[in-house]
Structure formats: structure tokens, C-alpha cells
Write a protein that holds these residues in place. Structure first.
Motif, PDB file in Angstrom:
ATOM      1  N   UNK A  41      28.481  45.606  36.354  1.00 46.84           N
ATOM      2  CA  UNK A  41      27.450  44.739  35.769  1.00 46.84           C
ATOM      3  C   UNK A  41      26.448  44.252  36.802  1.00 46.84           C
ATOM      4  N   UNK A  42      25.184  44.372  36.474  1.00 54.57           N
ATOM      5  CA  UNK A  42      24.130  43.888  37.353  1.00 54.57           C
ATOM      6  C   UNK A  42      23.741  44.839  38.465  1.00 54.57           C
ATOM      7  N   UNK A  43      24.387  45.996  38.518  1.00 55.90           N
ATOM      8  CA  UNK A  43      24.074  46.959  39.574  1.00 55.90           C
ATOM      9  C   UNK A  43      23.641  48.288  38.962  1.00 55.90           C
ATOM     10  N   UNK A  85      43.310  53.469  44.958  1.00 53.45           N
ATOM     11  CA  UNK A  85      42.260  52.686  44.309  1.00 53.45           C
ATOM     12  C   UNK A  85      42.218  51.262  44.822  1.00 53.45           C
ATOM     13  N   UNK A  86      40.996  50.724  44.874  1.00 56.75           N
ATOM     14  CA  UNK A  86      40.754  49.373  45.355  1.00 56.75           C
ATOM     15  C   UNK A  86      40.084  48.571  44.239  1.00 56.75           C
ATOM     16  N   UNK A  87      40.212  47.256  44.277  1.00 57.41           N
ATOM     17  CA  UNK A  87      39.539  46.437  43.255  1.00 57.41           C
ATOM     18  C   UNK A  87      38.039  46.719  43.169  1.00 57.41           C
ATOM     19  N   UNK A  88      37.416  47.044  44.286  1.00 56.35           N
ATOM     20  CA  UNK A  88      35.972  47.320  44.283  1.00 56.35           C
ATOM     21  C   UNK A  88      35.620  48.655  43.615  1.00 56.35           C
ATOM     22  N   UNK A  89      36.621  49.444  43.242  1.00 60.38           N
ATOM     23  CA  UNK A  89      36.372  50.662  42.468  1.00 60.38           C
ATOM     24  C   UNK A  89      36.231  50.358  40.981  1.00 60.38           C
ATOM     25  N   UNK A  90      36.505  49.127  40.593  1.00 59.77           N
ATOM     26  CA  UNK A  90      36.370  48.741  39.193  1.00 59.77           C
ATOM     27  C   UNK A  90      34.936  48.956  38.720  1.00 59.77           C
ATOM     28  N   UNK A  91      34.789  49.711  37.639  1.00 60.95           N
ATOM     29  CA  UNK A  91      33.463  50.062  37.130  1.00 60.95           C
ATOM     30  C   UNK A  91      33.623  50.904  35.875  1.00 60.95           C
ATOM     31  N   UNK A  92      32.513  51.139  35.201  1.00 64.48           N
ATOM     32  CA  UNK A  92      32.470  52.160  34.159  1.00 64.48           C
ATOM     33  C   UNK A  92      32.051  53.458  34.841  1.00 64.48           C
TER      34      UNK A  92
END
Length: 113
Positions: A41-43, A85-92
Motif C-alpha cells: 500500500x502506498x508504493x 521469507x521476511x516480513x518486508x516481503x509482505x505484498x500483493x
């Protein structure tokens, strides 16, 4: 009609793995470089991996060594194996032919810490 259909997303703990699949219409898949993108979101959507019709791959620095892109010409399918996987990989996550403007619906990947 297939066009681009992503699947395989889900919720996983940090350090875990997921394998994304993208079924692609033959007219889009054939002879095209295919890519996996992601968006939070937002990126803006960012290209994380690509694979040419000859199998040449490229990766964003943020996923290099952890993600592997592949393609199966017999199935007109592109895959993204995601390890460590890392939390920063969270995305669609979306797949797309780099030369096309068509997008699929995306698949949500959520990595919990």
C-alpha cells in the motif's frame, strides 16, 4: 479465458517458503520475458524477478539468493519460489509479461514476524 492468473499466496512465518504460480495465456507467454512484481500500500509496483523466453533470469537485490523464478513452456506457467521469507516481503504479487500492459488479479503474500 486465462490471460494471467496468479495463485499460491498465503500467510507464512518469517523464514518460511511459498511457491507462487501464474497461469498465462499462450499468446502472452510465448517468446515474452515474464516478470513477477509486488506492491505494498502506498508504493509503486516493483519488479522482483524476470525470466526471458530462453531462461535468462534477473532479480532485484532485495530478493537475490532467496527467490527463484522459473517457467514451464508446456504449461504456459511462471513460478516464483520464495524461501527465507521476511516480513518486508509482505505484498500483493503479480505476474506480467514485461512487454505487455495486462495484469492479473494478484495474490497476497503475508509474512509474519
Amino acid at each position: 479465458q486465462v490471460q494471467l492468473v496468479e495463485s499460491g499466496g498465503g500467510l507464512v512465518q518469517a523464514g518460511g517458503s511459498l511457491r507462487l504460480s501464474c497461469a498465462v495465456s499462450r499468446n502472452i507467454f510465448s517468446s515474452n520475458t515474464m516478470g513477477w512484481y509486488r506492491q505494498t500500500p502506498g508504493k509503486q509496483r516493483e519488479l522482483v524477478a524476470s525470466i526471458s523466453s530462453r531462461g535468462t533470469t534477473n532479480y532485484a537485490d532485495s530478493v537475490k539468493g532467496r527467490f527463484t523464478i522459473s517457467r514451464d513452456a508446456a504449461k504456459n506457467t511462471v513460478y516464483l519460489q520464495m524461501n527465507s521469507l521476511k516480513p518486508e516481503d509482505t505484498a500483493v504479487y503479480y505476474c506480467k509479461a514485461l512487454a505487455s500492459s495486462l495484469w492479473g488479479q494478484g495474490t497476497q503474500v503475508t509474512v509474519s514476524s
